[in-house]
Design a protein around this motif. Structure first.
Motif, PDB file in Angstrom:
ATOM      1  N   LEU A 125       0.821  -1.214   0.000  1.00 28.20           N
ATOM      2  CA  LEU A 125       0.000   0.000   0.000  1.00 28.20           C
ATOM      3  C   LEU A 125       0.853   1.261   0.000  1.00 28.20           C
ATOM      4  O   LEU A 125       0.502   2.261  -0.642  1.00 28.20           O
ATOM      5  CB  LEU A 125      -0.923   0.009   1.217  1.00 28.20           C
ATOM      6  CG  LEU A 125      -2.043  -1.037   1.236  1.00 28.20           C
ATOM      7  CD1 LEU A 125      -2.748  -1.022   2.591  1.00 28.20           C
ATOM      8  CD2 LEU A 125      -3.055  -0.793   0.118  1.00 28.20           C
ATOM      9  N   ALA A 126       1.964   1.230   0.705  1.00 26.36           N
ATOM     10  CA  ALA A 126       2.779   2.431   0.890  1.00 26.36           C
ATOM     11  C   ALA A 126       3.377   2.966  -0.410  1.00 26.36           C
ATOM     12  O   ALA A 126       3.799   4.129  -0.458  1.00 26.36           O
ATOM     13  CB  ALA A 126       3.897   2.161   1.898  1.00 26.36           C
ATOM     14  N   VAL A 127       3.405   2.148  -1.450  1.00 29.22           N
ATOM     15  CA  VAL A 127       3.974   2.612  -2.724  1.00 29.22           C
ATOM     16  C   VAL A 127       2.908   2.791  -3.795  1.00 29.22           C
ATOM     17  O   VAL A 127       3.223   3.048  -4.957  1.00 29.22           O
ATOM     18  CB  VAL A 127       5.071   1.646  -3.225  1.00 29.22           C
ATOM     19  CG1 VAL A 127       6.240   1.622  -2.244  1.00 29.22           C
ATOM     20  CG2 VAL A 127       4.525   0.228  -3.430  1.00 29.22           C
ATOM     21  N   GLN A 128       1.630   2.695  -3.395  1.00 29.41           N
ATOM     22  CA  GLN A 128       0.541   2.869  -4.350  1.00 29.41           C
ATOM     23  C   GLN A 128       0.081   4.321  -4.383  1.00 29.41           C
ATOM     24  O   GLN A 128       0.106   5.008  -3.368  1.00 29.41           O
ATOM     25  CB  GLN A 128      -0.648   1.974  -3.990  1.00 29.41           C
ATOM     26  CG  GLN A 128      -0.336   0.491  -3.977  1.00 29.41           C
ATOM     27  CD  GLN A 128       0.241   0.005  -5.296  1.00 29.41           C
ATOM     28  OE1 GLN A 128      -0.344   0.222  -6.357  1.00 29.41           O
ATOM     29  NE2 GLN A 128       1.396  -0.630  -5.223  1.00 29.41           N
ATOM     30  N   PRO A 129      -0.361   4.794  -5.547  1.00 27.27           N
ATOM     31  CA  PRO A 129      -0.904   6.157  -5.596  1.00 27.27           C
ATOM     32  C   PRO A 129      -2.230   6.243  -4.849  1.00 27.27           C
ATOM     33  O   PRO A 129      -3.031   5.324  -4.888  1.00 27.27           O
ATOM     34  CB  PRO A 129      -1.099   6.392  -7.101  1.00 27.27           C
ATOM     35  CG  PRO A 129      -1.212   5.023  -7.706  1.00 27.27           C
ATOM     36  CD  PRO A 129      -0.352   4.128  -6.872  1.00 27.27           C
ATOM     37  N   ALA A 130      -2.431   7.365  -4.169  1.00 27.18           N
ATOM     38  CA  ALA A 130      -3.680   7.635  -3.446  1.00 27.18           C
ATOM     39  C   ALA A 130      -4.035   6.509  -2.483  1.00 27.18           C
ATOM     40  O   ALA A 130      -5.204   6.126  -2.355  1.00 27.18           O
ATOM     41  CB  ALA A 130      -4.822   7.878  -4.422  1.00 27.18           C
ATOM     42  N   ALA A 131      -3.036   5.978  -1.791  1.00 31.17           N
ATOM     43  CA  ALA A 131      -3.280   4.867  -0.863  1.00 31.17           C
ATOM     44  C   ALA A 131      -4.004   5.344   0.386  1.00 31.17           C
ATOM     45  O   ALA A 131      -3.760   6.446   0.892  1.00 31.17           O
ATOM     46  CB  ALA A 131      -1.963   4.199  -0.484  1.00 31.17           C
ATOM     47  N   TYR A 161      -4.854   2.859  17.717  1.00 34.19           N
ATOM     48  CA  TYR A 161      -3.923   2.311  16.721  1.00 34.19           C
ATOM     49  C   TYR A 161      -3.979   3.119  15.429  1.00 34.19           C
ATOM     50  O   TYR A 161      -2.953   3.370  14.787  1.00 34.19           O
ATOM     51  CB  TYR A 161      -4.278   0.842  16.450  1.00 34.19           C
ATOM     52  CG  TYR A 161      -3.165   0.055  15.816  1.00 34.19           C
ATOM     53  CD1 TYR A 161      -2.087  -0.394  16.566  1.00 34.19           C
ATOM     54  CD2 TYR A 161      -3.190  -0.264  14.455  1.00 34.19           C
ATOM     55  CE1 TYR A 161      -1.066  -1.134  15.988  1.00 34.19           C
ATOM     56  CE2 TYR A 161      -2.178  -1.001  13.876  1.00 34.19           C
ATOM     57  CZ  TYR A 161      -1.114  -1.432  14.644  1.00 34.19           C
ATOM     58  OH  TYR A 161      -0.101  -2.159  14.069  1.00 34.19           O
ATOM     59  N   THR A 162      -5.176   3.556  15.058  1.00 32.93           N
ATOM     60  CA  THR A 162      -5.340   4.354  13.843  1.00 32.93           C
ATOM     61  C   THR A 162      -4.618   5.689  13.971  1.00 32.93           C
ATOM     62  O   THR A 162      -3.986   6.162  13.011  1.00 32.93           O
ATOM     63  CB  THR A 162      -6.828   4.579  13.535  1.00 32.93           C
ATOM     64  OG1 THR A 162      -7.476   3.316  13.406  1.00 32.93           O
ATOM     65  CG2 THR A 162      -7.034   5.387  12.267  1.00 32.93           C
ATOM     66  N   VAL A 163      -4.699   6.303  15.134  1.00 30.66           N
ATOM     67  CA  VAL A 163      -3.986   7.566  15.365  1.00 30.66           C
ATOM     68  C   VAL A 163      -2.485   7.370  15.170  1.00 30.66           C
ATOM     69  O   VAL A 163      -1.802   8.172  14.506  1.00 30.66           O
ATOM     70  CB  VAL A 163      -4.290   8.118  16.772  1.00 30.66           C
ATOM     71  CG1 VAL A 163      -3.408   9.322  17.088  1.00 30.66           C
ATOM     72  CG2 VAL A 163      -5.763   8.495  16.896  1.00 30.66           C
ATOM     73  N   SER A 164      -1.946   6.278  15.718  1.00 28.32           N
ATOM     74  CA  SER A 164      -0.514   6.007  15.578  1.00 28.32           C
ATOM     75  C   SER A 164      -0.141   5.699  14.129  1.00 28.32           C
ATOM     76  O   SER A 164       0.893   6.174  13.623  1.00 28.32           O
ATOM     77  CB  SER A 164      -0.115   4.840  16.489  1.00 28.32           C
ATOM     78  OG  SER A 164      -0.302   5.167  17.850  1.00 28.32           O
ATOM     79  N   LEU A 165      -0.964   4.906  13.457  1.00 27.08           N
ATOM     80  CA  LEU A 165      -0.710   4.617  12.044  1.00 27.08           C
ATOM     81  C   LEU A 165      -0.701   5.904  11.226  1.00 27.08           C
ATOM     82  O   LEU A 165       0.147   6.081  10.335  1.00 27.08           O
ATOM     83  CB  LEU A 165      -1.792   3.679  11.497  1.00 27.08           C
ATOM     84  CG  LEU A 165      -1.632   2.188  11.687  1.00 27.08           C
ATOM     85  CD1 LEU A 165      -2.886   1.470  11.188  1.00 27.08           C
ATOM     86  CD2 LEU A 165      -0.416   1.655  10.945  1.00 27.08           C
ATOM     87  N   ARG A 166      -1.635   6.793  11.525  1.00 21.73           N
ATOM     88  CA  ARG A 166      -1.736   8.053  10.775  1.00 21.73           C
ATOM     89  C   ARG A 166      -0.431   8.840  10.866  1.00 21.73           C
ATOM     90  O   ARG A 166       0.046   9.412   9.872  1.00 21.73           O
ATOM     91  CB  ARG A 166      -2.906   8.875  11.297  1.00 21.73           C
ATOM     92  CG  ARG A 166      -3.158  10.152  10.508  1.00 21.73           C
ATOM     93  CD  ARG A 166      -4.360  10.909  11.047  1.00 21.73           C
ATOM     94  NE  ARG A 166      -5.592  10.158  10.833  1.00 21.73           N
ATOM     95  CZ  ARG A 166      -6.400   9.741  11.804  1.00 21.73           C
ATOM     96  NH1 ARG A 166      -6.087  10.004  13.070  1.00 21.73           N
ATOM     97  NH2 ARG A 166      -7.506   9.083  11.528  1.00 21.73           N
ATOM     98  N   ARG A 170       2.244   9.130   7.620  1.00 25.04           N
ATOM     99  CA  ARG A 170       1.974  10.460   7.061  1.00 25.04           C
ATOM    100  C   ARG A 170       2.791  10.676   5.787  1.00 25.04           C
ATOM    101  O   ARG A 170       4.000  10.444   5.749  1.00 25.04           O
ATOM    102  CB  ARG A 170       2.311  11.537   8.089  1.00 25.04           C
ATOM    103  CG  ARG A 170       1.855  12.937   7.686  1.00 25.04           C
ATOM    104  CD  ARG A 170       2.097  13.916   8.819  1.00 25.04           C
ATOM    105  NE  ARG A 170       1.343  13.577  10.019  1.00 25.04           N
ATOM    106  CZ  ARG A 170       0.065  13.900  10.202  1.00 25.04           C
ATOM    107  NH1 ARG A 170      -0.604  14.546   9.255  1.00 25.04           N
ATOM    108  NH2 ARG A 170      -0.549  13.572  11.335  1.00 25.04           N
ATOM    109  N   GLY A 171       2.100  11.098   4.728  1.00 31.20           N
ATOM    110  CA  GLY A 171       2.763  11.315   3.450  1.00 31.20           C
ATOM    111  C   GLY A 171       2.845  10.080   2.572  1.00 31.20           C
ATOM    112  O   GLY A 171       3.243  10.174   1.408  1.00 31.20           O
ATOM    113  N   LYS A 172       2.469   8.928   3.118  1.00 32.23           N
ATOM    114  CA  LYS A 172       2.509   7.683   2.356  1.00 32.23           C
ATOM    115  C   LYS A 172       1.111   7.079   2.176  1.00 32.23           C
ATOM    116  O   LYS A 172       0.718   6.725   1.067  1.00 32.23           O
ATOM    117  CB  LYS A 172       3.417   6.659   3.046  1.00 32.23           C
ATOM    118  CG  LYS A 172       4.869   7.064   3.125  1.00 32.23           C
ATOM    119  CD  LYS A 172       5.680   5.978   3.812  1.00 32.23           C
ATOM    120  CE  LYS A 172       7.149   6.362   3.912  1.00 32.23           C
ATOM    121  NZ  LYS A 172       7.936   5.298   4.604  1.00 32.23           N
TER     122      LYS A 172
END
Length: 247
Positions: A125-131, A161-166, A170-172
């Motif tokens: 996911l981290a390398v996909q556009p508009a992920a 967990y979502t807050v930490s993931l965000r 960030r930016g990915k």
């Protein structure tokens, strides 16, 4: 979050909120993969619709999650949106010693399942556009229902967990939390017709309107869930907990 031109994976896509999200996002021009335990239910969702696919997934089994991830990436390499929606809700009596099977299954399904699935898909996911990743929590993440303590706790954990993931992504990858109120689905027996619960169609209408805002809110909150989401901030927390328990 881009609302068209995505390839979206939705867990728990065979019924309820997951099913309706799948249909609405597909209608907007997205390829949608619905995943769940029962292929028969998933096939009913995708029947006669272009751009929809069904795959079985048991979110309780880490090995099956890993195998599933490899398969979904292989078959749908443009996958760029994950919606962690699968969940269960069980009533528990904490006032006496009991079998912890329900509590343990709830933790595995509602918390470990999304963590594990996100983990095996994140490099892709981290390398996909508009992920984007959408984690479905609950209004009970913020004001618990004492009759469903483990469910409420897992949803509070998903929020955190979502807050930490965000922050870490960030930016990915964009992180969005969808926190439903009590909605007429079959999350618990008889809930789909329970008086006072928000009709599913009405809920989805409001949710999709929020998803199409630009920028997309980091928390998708329909009007009805504000009663739970902001109870502590507004000094109503203890009162609301007692009210929910009395029900």
């Amino acid at each position: 979050m881009r609302t068209t031109g995505n390839t979206i994976l939705i867990t728990g896509g065979g019924s309820g909120i997951g099913r309706e999200l799948a249909l609405r996002f597909n209608a907007l021009g997205n390829t949608v993969i619905v995943a769940g335990r029962r292929m028969a239910a998933l096939e009913q969702v995708i029947a006669g619709r272009e751009g929809m696919h069904a795959m079985t997934l048991d979110v309780e089994d880490p090995e099956k999650i890993a195998t599933f991830a490899k398969q979904v990436i292989s078959e749908h390499p443009q996958l760029n949106v994950l919606i962690n929606n699968a969940g269960i809700m069980r009533h528990e009596d904490l006032a006496r010693k009991r079998d912890l099977g329900d509590a343990e299954e709830t933790i595995v399904t509602n918390l470990l399942g999304p963590i594990r699935l996100t983990n095996v898909l994140i490099d892709h996911l981290a390398v996909q556009p508009a992920a984007a990743i959408v984690n479905v929590s609950s209004g009970l993440a913020f004001t618990p229902l004492s009759a469903t303590p483990t469910y409420s706790a897992t949803k509070a954990a998903i929020h955190s967990y979502t807050v930490s993931l965000r922050e870490q992504l960030r930016g990915k990858v964009e992180l969005i939390e969808l926190a439903p109120p009590a909605v007429q689905t079959e999350l618990t027996p008889g809930q789909s017709t329970r008086e006072g619960y928000l009709p599913l169609e009405q809920f989805i209408d409001e949710v999709m309107t929020l998803f199409q805002q630009q920028p997309t809110p980091k928390e998708i909150l329909v009007e009805r869930v504000g009663f739970l989401r902001w109870a502590e901030r507004e000094g109503r927390f203890d009162q609301v907990v007692e009210m929910l328990s009395a029900r």
